[in-house]
Design a protein around this motif. Structure first.
Motif, mmCIF file in Angstrom:
data_model
loop_
_atom_site.group_PDB
_atom_site.id
_atom_site.type_symbol
_atom_site.label_atom_id
_atom_site.label_comp_id
_atom_site.label_asym_id
_atom_site.label_seq_id
_atom_site.Cartn_x
_atom_site.Cartn_y
_atom_site.Cartn_z
ATOM 1 N N ARG A 5 0.847 -1.222 0.000
ATOM 2 C CA ARG A 5 0.000 0.000 0.000
ATOM 3 C C ARG A 5 0.867 1.252 0.000
ATOM 4 N N GLU A 6 1.906 1.242 0.825
ATOM 5 C CA GLU A 6 2.784 2.417 0.920
ATOM 6 C C GLU A 6 3.452 2.682 -0.426
ATOM 7 N N LEU A 7 3.929 1.622 -1.061
ATOM 8 C CA LEU A 7 4.572 1.769 -2.375
ATOM 9 C C LEU A 7 3.585 2.325 -3.400
ATOM 10 N N LEU A 8 2.405 1.720 -3.465
ATOM 11 C CA LEU A 8 1.425 2.115 -4.488
ATOM 12 C C LEU A 8 0.943 3.547 -4.248
ATOM 13 N N ASP A 9 0.768 3.936 -2.984
ATOM 14 C CA ASP A 9 0.385 5.325 -2.661
ATOM 15 C C ASP A 9 1.442 6.296 -3.152
ATOM 16 N N LEU A 10 2.685 5.933 -2.866
ATOM 17 C CA LEU A 10 3.801 6.802 -3.255
ATOM 18 C C LEU A 10 3.848 6.962 -4.781
ATOM 19 N N VAL A 11 3.691 5.853 -5.478
ATOM 20 C CA VAL A 11 3.733 5.900 -6.950
ATOM 21 C C VAL A 11 2.592 6.764 -7.475
ATOM 22 N N ARG A 12 1.387 6.559 -6.918
ATOM 23 C CA ARG A 12 0.222 7.313 -7.413
ATOM 24 C C ARG A 12 0.393 8.814 -7.180
ATOM 25 N N LYS A 13 0.974 9.196 -6.037
ATOM 26 C CA LYS A 13 1.064 10.617 -5.664
ATOM 27 C C LYS A 13 2.290 11.306 -6.259
ATOM 28 N N GLU A 14 3.244 10.541 -6.768
ATOM 29 C CA GLU A 14 4.496 11.119 -7.265
ATOM 30 C C GLU A 14 4.286 11.628 -8.702
ATOM 31 N N PRO A 15 4.294 12.951 -8.884
ATOM 32 C CA PRO A 15 3.980 13.479 -10.226
ATOM 33 C C PRO A 15 4.992 13.101 -11.293
ATOM 34 N N ARG A 16 6.215 12.736 -10.887
ATOM 35 C CA ARG A 16 7.216 12.366 -11.901
ATOM 36 C C ARG A 16 6.996 10.975 -12.467
ATOM 37 N N LEU A 17 6.170 10.170 -11.802
ATOM 38 C CA LEU A 17 6.044 8.768 -12.221
ATOM 39 C C LEU A 17 4.754 8.492 -12.983
ATOM 40 N N THR A 18 4.888 7.746 -14.066
ATOM 41 C CA THR A 18 3.745 7.138 -14.758
ATOM 42 C C THR A 18 3.951 5.637 -14.628
ATOM 43 N N ALA A 19 2.958 4.953 -14.076
ATOM 44 C CA ALA A 19 3.214 3.544 -13.738
ATOM 45 C C ALA A 19 2.016 2.661 -14.027
ATOM 46 N N THR A 20 2.330 1.384 -14.177
ATOM 47 C CA THR A 20 1.288 0.365 -14.255
ATOM 48 C C THR A 20 1.798 -0.883 -13.551
ATOM 49 N N ALA A 21 0.869 -1.743 -13.157
ATOM 50 C CA ALA A 21 1.243 -3.000 -12.503
ATOM 51 C C ALA A 21 0.600 -4.146 -13.271
ATOM 52 N N VAL A 22 1.380 -5.183 -13.484
ATOM 53 C CA VAL A 22 0.930 -6.309 -14.310
ATOM 54 C C VAL A 22 1.056 -7.597 -13.522
ATOM 55 N N GLN A 23 -0.027 -8.370 -13.437
ATOM 56 C CA GLN A 23 0.062 -9.688 -12.802
ATOM 57 C C GLN A 23 0.650 -10.688 -13.798
ATOM 58 N N THR A 24 1.374 -11.669 -13.269
ATOM 59 C CA THR A 24 1.980 -12.699 -14.123
ATOM 60 C C THR A 24 1.767 -14.078 -13.491
ATOM 61 N N VAL A 25 1.825 -15.105 -14.331
ATOM 62 C CA VAL A 25 1.976 -16.479 -13.826
ATOM 63 C C VAL A 25 3.154 -17.095 -14.560
ATOM 64 N N GLY A 26 3.770 -18.107 -13.947
ATOM 65 C CA GLY A 26 4.923 -18.731 -14.590
ATOM 66 C C GLY A 26 5.592 -19.698 -13.635
ATOM 67 N N GLY A 27 6.891 -19.907 -13.867
ATOM 68 C CA GLY A 27 7.652 -20.893 -13.104
ATOM 69 C C GLY A 27 7.745 -20.593 -11.624
ATOM 70 N N LYS A 28 7.504 -19.340 -11.228
ATOM 71 C CA LYS A 28 7.531 -19.005 -9.796
ATOM 72 C C LYS A 28 6.118 -18.704 -9.285
ATOM 73 N N GLY A 29 5.121 -19.254 -9.980
ATOM 74 C CA GLY A 29 3.748 -19.110 -9.502
ATOM 75 C C GLY A 29 3.091 -17.817 -9.935
ATOM 76 N N TRP A 30 2.157 -17.359 -9.102
ATOM 77 C CA TRP A 30 1.354 -16.160 -9.376
ATOM 78 C C TRP A 30 2.093 -14.962 -8.801
ATOM 79 N N ASP A 31 2.380 -13.996 -9.645
ATOM 80 C CA ASP A 31 3.158 -12.850 -9.171
ATOM 81 C C ASP A 31 2.774 -11.616 -9.984
ATOM 82 N N GLY A 32 3.630 -10.644 -9.999
ATOM 83 C CA GLY A 32 3.362 -9.431 -10.750
ATOM 84 C C GLY A 32 4.487 -8.437 -10.540
ATOM 85 N N PHE A 33 4.546 -7.465 -11.425
ATOM 86 C CA PHE A 33 5.585 -6.436 -11.290
ATOM 87 C C PHE A 33 4.997 -5.067 -11.565
#
Ligand SMILES: C[S@@+](CC[C@H](N)C(=O)[O-])C[C@H]1O[C@@H](n2cnc3c(N)ncnc32)[C@H](O)[C@@H]1O
Length: 225
Positions: A191-219
């Motif tokens: 939550r702290e990370l995502l809040d910071l990213v959302r409020k930081e005007p210099r950042l444009t971001a997205t988060a993507v869920q993934t599945v694979g050899g290390k299971g269910w994850d995302g970046f």
């Protein structure tokens, strides 16, 4: 593993084999890390390939990694920066740093990789104080509950046009727990990370869920404007 996770791993293995993603040097680094008793928490070959492509796509010559482990992802990043490029990677565990040094040297990218031993927060302060050239890409992959702190430091170590990648958003980073309303350190960290990213005007971001050899994850992928 669940049946679904087994199938994700099987498809990941198939894709890595079909594309020839992982060569002998990378396989040797992974094997040496496991043989030395390091935890098997390095990125998958597919994820390493994606990191390397991100570096090339931004024309990256300088990369900062937080969380070295046995140097598997550092090898991918070093291949991304190419000849004359630089990867600075931060690690708190001396044994991990030693195994990583052996692995990056054996993989032929040792000259490009600098391993800074110690708590990442301290190494980041040292890098900020040194005031060197900005990094083109930063990869956050250490203690996830401190990701907001590392992101703040990364913003001081990058330039407009740089890219920041945050690994394990779901698996270790707590977005799943946060989405379910949990309040453990991982969920609070996400939550702290995502809040910071959302409020930081210099950042444009997205988060993507993934599945694979290390299971269910995302970046999380963030562009510094
Ligand atoms: C997920 S592993 C990194 C995997 C690596 N990036 C790869 O894919 O090959 C996380 C690493 O971060 C290190 N780490 C954890 N807390 C740290 C801290 N406070 N400062 C620096 N490194 C830390 C751990 O010792 C571990 O080696």
């Amino acid at each position: 593993m669940t049946e679904a996770a087994d199938r994700w791993t099987a498809v990941d293995d198939f894709l890595v084999g079909a594309l020839g993603t992982e060569d002998d040097a990378l396989r040797a680094a992974r094997a040496a890390s496991h043989a030395a008793g390091l935890p098997a928490i390095e990125v998958t070959a597919s994820q390493g390939g994606l990191l390397s492509l991100f570096v090339r796509m931004v024309g990256g010559r300088r990369v900062l990694e937080i969380g070295t482990l046995g140097g598997y992802s550092a090898i991918w990043l070093a291949r991304g920066v190419g000849t004359g490029g630089r990867v600075v990677t931060l690690e708190i565990e001396p044994k991990h740093a030693q195994v990583a040094r052996e692995n990056v040297d054996r993989a032929g990218v040792g000259d490009a990789v600098e391993i800074l031993l110690g708590p990442a927060a301290d190494s980041l302060d040292t890098l900020i104080a040194a005031g060197g050239e900005p990094f083109d890409l930063v990869f956050l992959d250490a203690d996830k509950q401190n990701n907001a702190r590392y992101l703040t430091a990364a913003l001081r170590l990058t330039r407009p046009g740089s890219v920041i990648v945050v690994d394990n958003l779901v698996r270790g980073g707590g977005a799943r727990a946060a989405a379910e309303g949990g309040s453990d350190p991982a969920a609070d960290g996400a939550r702290e990370l995502l809040d910071l990213v959302r409020k930081e005007p210099r950042l444009t971001a997205t988060a993507v869920q993934t599945v694979g050899g290390k299971g269910w994850d995302g970046f999380l992928l963030a562009y510094v404007g």
